[in-house]
Design an enzyme around this catalytic site. Structure first.
Site, PDB file in Angstrom:
ATOM      1  N   SER A 175       0.833  -1.196   0.000  1.00 31.99           N
ATOM      2  CA  SER A 175       0.000   0.000   0.000  1.00 31.99           C
ATOM      3  C   SER A 175       0.879   1.261   0.000  1.00 31.99           C
ATOM      4  O   SER A 175       1.673   1.447  -0.922  1.00 31.99           O
ATOM      5  CB  SER A 175      -0.960  -0.045   1.192  1.00 31.99           C
ATOM      6  OG  SER A 175      -1.941   0.947   1.113  1.00 31.99           O
ATOM      7  N   ASP A 273      -9.496  -3.253  -5.835  1.00 29.96           N
ATOM      8  CA  ASP A 273      -8.699  -2.275  -5.100  1.00 29.96           C
ATOM      9  C   ASP A 273      -8.768  -0.916  -5.788  1.00 29.96           C
ATOM     10  O   ASP A 273      -8.707  -0.827  -7.023  1.00 29.96           O
ATOM     11  CB  ASP A 273      -7.242  -2.766  -5.049  1.00 29.96           C
ATOM     12  CG  ASP A 273      -6.398  -2.061  -4.006  1.00 29.96           C
ATOM     13  OD1 ASP A 273      -6.450  -0.823  -3.925  1.00 29.96           O
ATOM     14  OD2 ASP A 273      -5.664  -2.756  -3.286  1.00 29.96           O
ATOM     15  N   HIS A 303      -8.772  -3.982  -1.214  1.00 36.55           N
ATOM     16  CA  HIS A 303      -7.527  -3.505  -0.609  1.00 36.55           C
ATOM     17  C   HIS A 303      -7.358  -4.156   0.770  1.00 36.55           C
ATOM     18  O   HIS A 303      -8.257  -4.117   1.603  1.00 36.55           O
ATOM     19  CB  HIS A 303      -7.551  -1.986  -0.472  1.00 36.55           C
ATOM     20  CG  HIS A 303      -6.210  -1.410  -0.133  1.00 36.55           C
ATOM     21  ND1 HIS A 303      -5.171  -1.371  -1.034  1.00 36.55           N
ATOM     22  CD2 HIS A 303      -5.725  -0.869   1.023  1.00 36.55           C
ATOM     23  CE1 HIS A 303      -4.107  -0.817  -0.463  1.00 36.55           C
ATOM     24  NE2 HIS A 303      -4.423  -0.514   0.784  1.00 36.55           N
TER      25      HIS A 303
END
Length: 333
Positions: A175, A273, A303
Site C-alpha cells: 500500500s 482495489d 484492498h
C-alpha cells in the site's frame, strides 16, 4: 432508459468479492480519515488499546529481531529500523530486503509486519530491514522517502557487519509502503549511489490523482480504502491538494515521466482495489521503459485482502507469487 439502467454498474461491488475473502471484510473496521482521527491515533489512549499481534510460529520465533537506530539523512532525526536475521550461520553473504510498511502515509509502524517479515527472512534466508519512517502530516514529502534512503545507505554501508551481499538488496512494501518503495527506487536511481536489485510492490499507492482528479473506476475502491481516505492521505503527505500540477517530482511515482533504469518490479493488486488502474498502468509504463515488470491482478480482491489469512487461496497465491519473485531476483534469475 431500461437499456441504460441495465448497463450501469451496480450500486455496490460486494457481490464481486471472492467468496473466500468476504468473511474477512466483515471483520475489518470502516473508518474515515480526518485530522481528529489522526490526533486520536497519535494519543496515548489509542496506543494503549492497540492491535495485538497473533502468536509467532516456531519458525518465526527462530528469526532474530534487533531494534536499531540509523543516522537520518540531511540532518534529519535518526531512523528506527527492525533488523531480522534468519537462524543459523551463513556460508555466504545473504540477500537483503528493505521493507516499508503500509498505512496510507499517515498510519502504521514497522512492528505491524513483524510476523510476515520474520517469515520472509526464514523462507528466503535473507536479512530483512523494516523502516519505521516518519509519518504525515507531521512530516511531509520527502521526509519518509529520505528515511528509507537513510536506511538503504546504512544497510549498504554496514553490509559486511550484517552479513549482507551489497549486490542483492531489494526494496518493497504494501500500500503506502509500496508507494514509498517505488519512490525510493526512483530516488536511488537519480542519485546513482546505491544499486537496488528489485522492487516488490504489493497494492502500491502510486498516484495522487486517483480519487482526486482522475476518472473513477466504477468497480474499485468501495471497501477498506475509499477515494476520500486516499485524498486525505495524499494531502497529508504533500501538504497541498492532491492531483494538481504542484505535486513535487518523485512524490507520486506514477507521475514521474522517465522510468528507465529502475530496478525490475513485481506488482500485485486486487481487482476491486482503488489502486488497480494506477498499478496496472505503472507496470505497463515500466515495461514500455525497458524495465522488467511482473504484474498480477487477484480477482475479487479488495484492498488489504491479505487479512483473510492463509485459509484463503487468494492469500496463499499472493504470498507464493511474492516469495517466488523475490527468490528469483536474489538468485539472479
Amino acid at each position: 432508459m431500461a437499456d441504460a439502467e441495465a448497463g450501469s454498474p451496480p450500486k455496490t461491488t460486494r457481490a464481486m468479492i471472492a467468496p473466500e475473502l468476504a468473511p474477512a471484510l466483515e471483520l475489518m473496521p470502516s473508518f474515515e480519515l480526518n485530522d481528529a482521527f489522526i490526533a486520536y491515533l497519535r494519543s496515548g489512549e489509542a496506543l494503549q488499546s492497540g492491535f495485538t499481534q497473533p502468536p509467532l510460529s516456531a519458525e518465526q520465533q527462530a528469526v532474530a529481531c534487533e531494534d536499531r537506530f540509523v543516522p537520518g539523512l540531511n540532518g534529519a532525526p535518526d531512523v528506527r529500523v527492525l533488523v531480522y536475521t534468519p537462524p543459523g550461520a551463513a556460508t555466504a553473504p545473504r540477500p537483503a530486503f528493505l521493507h516499508l510498511h503500509g498505512g496510507g502515509y499517515v498510519l502504521g509502524t514497522a512492528d505491524l509486519n513483524d510476523g510476515s517479515n520474520r517469515s520472509l527472512a526464514h523462507e528466503l534466508g535473507c536479512v530483512v530491514v523494516s523502516v519505521d519512517y516518519r509519518l504525515a502530516p507531521e512530516t511531509r514529502f520527502p521526509g519518509a522517502v529520505e528515511d528509507g534512503y537513510a536506511a538503504l545507505k546504512w544497510l549498504h554501508a554496514e553490509a559486511e557487519v550484517l552479513g549482507v551481499d551489497r549486490g542483492r538488496i531489494a526494496v518493497g512494501g504494501e500500500s503506502a509502503g509500496g508507494g514509498h518503495a517505488a519512490a525510493l527506487a526512483i530516488y536511488a536511481r537519480d542519485r546513482g549511489e546505491i544499486p537496488i536489485l528489485f522492487q516488490s510492490l504489493d497494492s502500491p499507492m502510486l498516484d495522487d490523482r486517483t480519487g482526486a482528479t482522475s476518472d473513477p473506476h466504477p468497480y474499485c475502491g468501495e471497501f477498506v480504502w475509499p477515494p476520500a481516505n486516499n485524498r486525505y492521505g495524499w494531502k497529508a503527505l504533500l501538504g497541498i491538494e492532491p492531483g494538481g500540477p504542484e505535486t513535487p517530482y518523485g512524490a507520486a511515482p506514477a507521475r514521474v515521466a522517465d522510468l528507465a533504469g529502475l530496478p525490475p518490479a513485481f506488482i500485485l493488486v486486487g481487482a476491486l482495489d482503488l489502486f488497480l488502474e494506477e498499478d496496472v498502468e505503472y507496470a505497463r509504463r515500466l515495461i514500455r521503459a525497458g524495465v522488467p515488470a511482473e504484474l498480477h491482478v487477484i480477482p475479487g480482491g479488495f484492498h488489504g485482502f491479505g487479512a483473510a489469512g492463509l485459509g484463503a487461496p487468494q492469500v496463499q497465491t499472493t504470498l507464493r507469487l511474492r516469495r517466488e519473485a523475490l527468490a528469483r531476483a536474489f538468485a539472479g534469475l
